[in-house]
Scaffold this motif. Sequence first.
Motif, PDB file in Angstrom:
ATOM      1  N   VAL A  73     -15.554  21.985   9.658  1.00 56.37           N
ATOM      2  CA  VAL A  73     -15.305  20.667   9.537  1.00 56.37           C
ATOM      3  C   VAL A  73     -16.045  20.723   7.704  1.00 56.37           C
ATOM      4  CG1 VAL A  73     -16.084  18.214   9.707  1.00 56.37           C
ATOM      5  CG2 VAL A  73     -15.456  19.452  11.683  1.00 56.37           C
ATOM      6  N   GLU A  74     -14.500  20.417   6.861  1.00 53.07           N
ATOM      7  CA  GLU A  74     -14.597  19.691   5.679  1.00 53.07           C
ATOM      8  C   GLU A  74     -15.559  18.856   4.801  1.00 53.07           C
ATOM      9  OE1 GLU A  74     -10.954  22.174   5.765  1.00 53.07           O
ATOM     10  OE2 GLU A  74     -11.674  20.912   6.774  1.00 53.07           O
ATOM     11  N   SER A  75     -16.118  18.694   4.294  1.00 55.35           N
ATOM     12  CA  SER A  75     -16.916  17.435   3.869  1.00 55.35           C
ATOM     13  C   SER A  75     -17.219  17.511   2.098  1.00 55.35           C
ATOM     14  CB  SER A  75     -17.900  16.660   4.138  1.00 55.35           C
ATOM     15  OG  SER A  75     -19.009  17.791   4.161  1.00 55.35           O
ATOM     16  N   GLY A  76     -16.693  16.384   1.404  1.00 51.55           N
ATOM     17  CA  GLY A  76     -17.573  16.124   0.151  1.00 51.55           C
ATOM     18  C   GLY A  76     -16.684  15.620  -0.254  1.00 51.55           C
ATOM     19  N   GLY A  77     -14.801  16.119  -0.623  1.00 50.70           N
ATOM     20  CA  GLY A  77     -14.344  15.977  -1.452  1.00 50.70           C
ATOM     21  C   GLY A  77     -14.221  14.417  -2.269  1.00 50.70           C
ATOM     22  N   GLY A  78     -13.093  14.403  -3.096  1.00 44.94           N
ATOM     23  CA  GLY A  78     -13.612  13.362  -3.561  1.00 44.94           C
ATOM     24  C   GLY A  78     -12.520  13.515  -4.945  1.00 44.94           C
ATOM     25  N   LEU A  79     -13.099  11.654  -5.542  1.00 44.68           N
ATOM     26  CA  LEU A  79     -12.107  11.951  -6.998  1.00 44.68           C
ATOM     27  C   LEU A  79     -12.975  11.734  -7.822  1.00 44.68           C
ATOM     28  CD1 LEU A  79      -9.666  11.038  -8.795  1.00 44.68           C
ATOM     29  CD2 LEU A  79     -10.144   8.665  -8.612  1.00 44.68           C
ATOM     30  N   VAL A  80     -12.785  12.785  -9.412  1.00 41.29           N
ATOM     31  CA  VAL A  80     -13.729  12.808 -10.126  1.00 41.29           C
ATOM     32  C   VAL A  80     -13.101  13.143 -11.083  1.00 41.29           C
ATOM     33  CG1 VAL A  80     -13.758  15.554  -9.677  1.00 41.29           C
ATOM     34  CG2 VAL A  80     -15.754  14.312 -10.785  1.00 41.29           C
ATOM     35  N   GLN A  81     -13.306  12.940 -12.496  1.00 44.47           N
ATOM     36  CA  GLN A  81     -12.958  12.984 -14.067  1.00 44.47           C
ATOM     37  C   GLN A  81     -13.615  14.303 -14.453  1.00 44.47           C
ATOM     38  OE1 GLN A  81     -14.691   9.947 -17.012  1.00 44.47           O
ATOM     39  NE2 GLN A  81     -13.738   8.634 -16.162  1.00 44.47           N
ATOM     40  N   GLY A 132     -16.418  17.010 -14.681  1.00 47.88           N
ATOM     41  CA  GLY A 132     -17.449  16.873 -13.752  1.00 47.88           C
ATOM     42  C   GLY A 132     -17.621  17.626 -12.401  1.00 47.88           C
ATOM     43  N   SER A 133     -17.821  17.528 -11.760  1.00 50.49           N
ATOM     44  CA  SER A 133     -18.923  18.804  -9.819  1.00 50.49           C
ATOM     45  C   SER A 133     -18.969  17.924  -9.373  1.00 50.49           C
ATOM     46  CB  SER A 133     -20.346  18.695 -10.900  1.00 50.49           C
ATOM     47  OG  SER A 133     -20.454  19.681 -11.533  1.00 50.49           O
ATOM     48  N   LEU A 134     -18.233  18.622  -8.231  1.00 51.94           N
ATOM     49  CA  LEU A 134     -18.261  18.067  -6.870  1.00 51.94           C
ATOM     50  C   LEU A 134     -19.145  19.533  -5.892  1.00 51.94           C
ATOM     51  CD1 LEU A 134     -14.543  16.549  -5.624  1.00 51.94           C
ATOM     52  CD2 LEU A 134     -17.030  15.793  -5.750  1.00 51.94           C
ATOM     53  N   ARG A 135     -19.317  19.073  -4.537  1.00 53.24           N
ATOM     54  CA  ARG A 135     -20.057  20.342  -3.517  1.00 53.24           C
ATOM     55  C   ARG A 135     -19.185  19.932  -2.704  1.00 53.24           C
ATOM     56  NH1 ARG A 135     -25.963  21.096  -2.411  1.00 53.24           N
ATOM     57  NH2 ARG A 135     -25.506  19.648  -1.393  1.00 53.24           N
ATOM     58  N   LEU A 136     -18.213  20.908  -2.060  1.00 57.01           N
ATOM     59  CA  LEU A 136     -18.003  21.213  -0.475  1.00 57.01           C
ATOM     60  C   LEU A 136     -18.382  21.545   0.125  1.00 57.01           C
ATOM     61  CD1 LEU A 136     -13.500  21.890  -1.584  1.00 57.01           C
ATOM     62  CD2 LEU A 136     -14.990  18.949  -1.703  1.00 57.01           C
ATOM     63  N   SER A 137     -18.612  20.945   1.372  1.00 59.27           N
ATOM     64  CA  SER A 137     -19.136  22.129   2.167  1.00 59.27           C
ATOM     65  C   SER A 137     -18.245  21.758   3.724  1.00 59.27           C
ATOM     66  CB  SER A 137     -20.497  20.934   2.436  1.00 59.27           C
ATOM     67  OG  SER A 137     -20.854  21.602   3.972  1.00 59.27           O
ATOM     68  N   CYS A 138     -19.513  22.973   4.342  1.00 59.42           N
ATOM     69  CA  CYS A 138     -18.155  23.396   5.278  1.00 59.42           C
ATOM     70  C   CYS A 138     -18.793  23.814   6.829  1.00 59.42           C
ATOM     71  CB  CYS A 138     -17.541  24.665   5.942  1.00 59.42           C
ATOM     72  SG  CYS A 138     -16.025  25.253   6.327  1.00 59.42           S
ATOM     73  N   ALA A 139     -18.845  22.971   7.679  1.00 57.51           N
ATOM     74  CA  ALA A 139     -19.996  22.912   8.718  1.00 57.51           C
ATOM     75  C   ALA A 139     -19.630  24.144   9.845  1.00 57.51           C
ATOM     76  CB  ALA A 139     -20.266  22.030   9.323  1.00 57.51           C
ATOM     77  N   ALA A 140     -19.519  24.956  10.303  1.00 59.27           N
ATOM     78  CA  ALA A 140     -19.217  26.138  11.203  1.00 59.27           C
ATOM     79  C   ALA A 140     -20.315  26.164  12.615  1.00 59.27           C
ATOM     80  CB  ALA A 140     -19.092  27.927  11.054  1.00 59.27           C
ATOM     81  N   SER A 141     -19.153  26.222  13.620  1.00 59.75           N
ATOM     82  CA  SER A 141     -19.570  25.826  14.568  1.00 59.75           C
ATOM     83  C   SER A 141     -18.610  27.272  15.862  1.00 59.75           C
ATOM     84  CB  SER A 141     -20.233  24.524  15.283  1.00 59.75           C
ATOM     85  OG  SER A 141     -18.502  23.825  15.640  1.00 59.75           O
ATOM     86  N   GLY A 142     -19.173  27.506  16.396  1.00 62.26           N
ATOM     87  CA  GLY A 142     -18.911  29.035  17.872  1.00 62.26           C
ATOM     88  C   GLY A 142     -19.734  30.362  17.384  1.00 62.26           C
ATOM     89  N   ARG A 143     -19.130  30.276  18.332  1.00 60.20           N
ATOM     90  CA  ARG A 143     -20.233  31.859  19.064  1.00 60.20           C
ATOM     91  C   ARG A 143     -20.211  32.756  17.643  1.00 60.20           C
ATOM     92  NH1 ARG A 143     -18.255  36.092  22.417  1.00 60.20           N
ATOM     93  NH2 ARG A 143     -16.307  34.945  22.824  1.00 60.20           N
ATOM     94  N   THR A 144     -19.369  32.903  17.108  1.00 57.64           N
ATOM     95  CA  THR A 144     -18.719  34.172  15.744  1.00 57.64           C
ATOM     96  C   THR A 144     -18.605  33.383  14.659  1.00 57.64           C
ATOM     97  OG1 THR A 144     -16.785  33.615  16.202  1.00 57.64           O
ATOM     98  CG2 THR A 144     -17.699  35.246  17.157  1.00 57.64           C
ATOM     99  N   ALA A 145     -19.831  32.236  14.888  1.00 59.81           N
ATOM    100  CA  ALA A 145     -18.787  31.640  12.655  1.00 59.81           C
ATOM    101  C   ALA A 145     -20.413  32.249  11.825  1.00 59.81           C
ATOM    102  CB  ALA A 145     -20.083  30.381  12.847  1.00 59.81           C
ATOM    103  N   SER A 146     -21.670  33.275  12.625  1.00 60.28           N
ATOM    104  CA  SER A 146     -22.490  33.921  11.404  1.00 60.28           C
ATOM    105  C   SER A 146     -21.744  34.854  11.141  1.00 60.28           C
ATOM    106  CB  SER A 146     -23.699  33.464  12.057  1.00 60.28           C
ATOM    107  OG  SER A 146     -23.881  34.326  13.615  1.00 60.28           O
ATOM    108  N   ASN A 147     -21.405  35.706  11.630  1.00 59.96           N
ATOM    109  CA  ASN A 147     -20.371  36.683  11.551  1.00 59.96           C
ATOM    110  C   ASN A 147     -18.877  36.764  10.770  1.00 59.96           C
ATOM    111  OD1 ASN A 147     -22.509  37.622  12.790  1.00 59.96           O
ATOM    112  ND2 ASN A 147     -21.663  38.047  15.265  1.00 59.96           N
ATOM    113  N   SER A 148     -18.557  36.088  10.575  1.00 61.67           N
ATOM    114  CA  SER A 148     -17.049  35.850   9.790  1.00 61.67           C
ATOM    115  C   SER A 148     -17.491  35.327   8.753  1.00 61.67           C
ATOM    116  CB  SER A 148     -16.876  34.286  10.731  1.00 61.67           C
ATOM    117  OG  SER A 148     -16.377  34.062  12.091  1.00 61.67           O
TER     118      SER A 148
END
Length: 121
Positions: A5-13, A16-32
């Motif tokens: 699940v991504e978050s953090g997008g938007g409108l910027v001049q 400027g700067s933005l920071r996107l975040s991706c929340a991962a879940s599932g058995r193999t997330a940390s190994n991917s």
Amino acid sequence: QVQLVESGGGLVQAGGSLRLSCAASGRTASNSVMGWFRQAPGKQREFVAYIGGRGRTDYADSVKGRFTISRDNAKNTVLLQMNSLKPEDTAVYYCAAGPWISRSPSEYDNWGQGTQVTVSS
């Protein structure tokens, strides 16, 4: 299977700067391998950056020196810090997970829904 699940997008001049975040879940997330891709209207999906399980990173030439990818395995989160944004960075940004490092979208088998980034001039 990894859910993303991504978050953090938007409108910027421009500049400027933005920071996107991706929340991962599932058995193999940390190994991917975790990647960020983007797709602008009328264009193919393109590689932005990836980070391996041990922290190896790679960036597209167009974002090198401006974007930074990082991951927190304890929180199952991948971040994309985007600085000095340009109008040509405008796109839908997707987080993806795969079994090995690659710049090719076809090597990633789990994808988030995407988050819109718009950079105005």
